[in-house]
Design an enzyme around this catalytic site. Structure first.
Site, mmCIF file in Angstrom:
data_model
loop_
_atom_site.group_PDB
_atom_site.id
_atom_site.type_symbol
_atom_site.label_atom_id
_atom_site.label_comp_id
_atom_site.label_asym_id
_atom_site.label_seq_id
_atom_site.Cartn_x
_atom_site.Cartn_y
_atom_site.Cartn_z
ATOM 1 N N HIS A 1 0.821 -1.216 0.000
ATOM 2 C CA HIS A 1 0.000 0.000 0.000
ATOM 3 C C HIS A 1 0.855 1.267 0.000
ATOM 4 C CE1 HIS A 1 0.436 -0.015 4.525
ATOM 5 N NE2 HIS A 1 0.426 1.302 4.333
ATOM 6 N N ASP B 1 0.104 -7.537 1.480
ATOM 7 C CA ASP B 1 0.527 -6.136 1.569
ATOM 8 C C ASP B 1 2.044 -6.002 1.606
ATOM 9 O OD1 ASP B 1 0.093 -3.412 1.552
ATOM 10 O OD2 ASP B 1 -0.048 -3.254 3.735
ATOM 11 N N LEU C 1 -7.910 -22.759 -1.143
ATOM 12 C CA LEU C 1 -8.729 -23.883 -0.728
ATOM 13 C C LEU C 1 -10.179 -23.758 -1.205
ATOM 14 C CD1 LEU C 1 -8.402 -26.525 0.848
ATOM 15 C CD2 LEU C 1 -9.052 -25.295 2.912
ATOM 16 N N GLY D 1 3.444 6.342 8.053
ATOM 17 C CA GLY D 1 4.840 6.516 7.660
ATOM 18 C C GLY D 1 5.733 5.398 8.144
ATOM 19 N N ASN D 2 5.317 4.706 9.230
ATOM 20 C CA ASN D 2 6.042 3.519 9.684
ATOM 21 C C ASN D 2 5.801 2.324 8.771
ATOM 22 O OD1 ASN D 2 5.940 4.408 13.068
ATOM 23 N ND2 ASN D 2 7.768 3.527 12.140
ATOM 24 N N SER D 3 4.741 2.382 7.980
ATOM 25 C CA SER D 3 4.370 1.244 7.138
ATOM 26 C C SER D 3 5.526 0.807 6.252
ATOM 27 C CB SER D 3 3.172 1.609 6.261
ATOM 28 O OG SER D 3 2.028 1.840 7.037
#
Length: 330
Positions: A53, A83, A210, A158-160
């Protein structure tokens, strides 16, 4: 026995491997929309791990390293369902060394630190502990990321994409989201180690599929289905296709204490001789231990009797919306 580093030592050793990621994609109106996130060096070939993202909509991003060096990176792989994304630079700074992924399961209470670029503040460290493991984190596309690590280390916008590390500097997770005060989540190193090499080599990751939706067998679900034990997952719905032809879904509902509970489906209690006690355990095993086309031995309870069925896994469609193995809402 090695002595743990202090947070000061950890920061000094690890921060050169952490980058700030700056993105300026274009929206449909043609207006520039800038964004920022974090990432970390994965190998000496210049591959940087971040969140999907963070780089969504962009093929190139600008990277700022801890000593102020700027590089332009090309997005070479991405996977929306976990992600995760990989960016590559051709001239990695010499001081930016790869951060090792942990080979150990994180433990609740273990001390960790989140490194990254929160709120545009380069080179930030926040500290805390592992608050929980094997959480299931929705992605907004109908699937959920299993095996995520919960932490009380502050994870802010911003830590992402930055690393969640032990005091030994090993990555236990890729920071992704904050969902409340002192509640942050990171994609586990086990998931990243499974997905990232394929993103580096192929640009994408093929998810095993599955083709069932499931519901954890709680006491209420067990009572409605006439089960003597809780645990395992009830097969609520089966999609058409070879990957799920051996499994049986629910065909009716029962109203119990004012709630509609699906009844009549198989209850999965194990896969390949490993117990399955919850949806999260099933998802974690599939993504970390299997691949499309493999045959898995599914142990289940059907009509009150235990049996084992071979099931050939399919490949999760890229745009299927809700599906695969998903939690049905009780």
């Amino acid at each position: 026995m090695n002595k743990e580093k202090t947070y000061e030592q950890l920061y000094s050793d690890a921060i050169p491997s952490v980058v700030s990621v700056y993105v300026t994609p274009r929206n449909v109106a043609g207006r520039a929309r800038s964004g920022a996130g974090s990432g970390f060096v994965y190998d000496r070939e210049g591959h940087i791990v971040t969140n999907h993202h963070v780089v969504s909509g962009s093929d190139e991003v600008e990277l700022r390293f801890s000593e102020g060096d700027w590089r332009t990176g090309r997005v070479v792989g991405r996977d929306v369902d976990t992600d995760l994304a990989v960016v590559r630079v051709t001239d990695l700074p010499e001081y930016a060394n790869p951060l090792p992924m942990t080979a150990n399961e994180p433990k609740p209470g273990q001390r960790v630190a989140a490194l990254g670029n929160p709120m545009g503040l380069d080179g930030t460290i926040t500290t805390g502990i592992v608050s929980g493991t094997n959480r299931s984190l929705p992605t907004g596309n109908g699937f959920a990321i299993p095996d995520t690590v919960q932490t009380d280390a502050a994870i802010n916008p911003g830590n992402s994409g930055g690393p969640l590390v032990t005091l030994d500097g090993e990555v236990v997770g890729v920071n992704r989201a904050r969902q409340g005060d002192n509640i942050g989540f990171a994609i586990s190193a086990a998931i990243a180690e499974r997905v990232v090499p394929d993103l580096v080599d192929d640009g994408f990751y093929r998810h095993p599929y599955l083709k069932v939706s499931t519901l954890d067998v709680s006491p209420l679900v067990a009572e409605a289905n006439g089960l003597t034990e809780t645990g395992g997952v009830l097969v609520v719905d089966v999609r058409l296709g070879p990957a799920s032809g051996a499994l049986v879904g629910c065909e009716a509902v029962r109203v119990l204490r004012g709630r509609e509970i699906p009844i009549g489906g198989d209850v999965i209690v194990g896969v390949d001789d490993r117990p399955v006690r919850s949806h999260e355990e099933l998802m974690r095993y599939l993504i970390t231990e299997t691949q499309p086309g493999e045959v898995v031995e599914v142990e289940l309870v059907r009509n009150g009797r235990r049996t084992t069925e071979p099931v050939t896994l399919g490949e999760r469609p890229k745009d299927s919306g809700r599906g695969g193995v998903s939690v049905a809402v009780e």
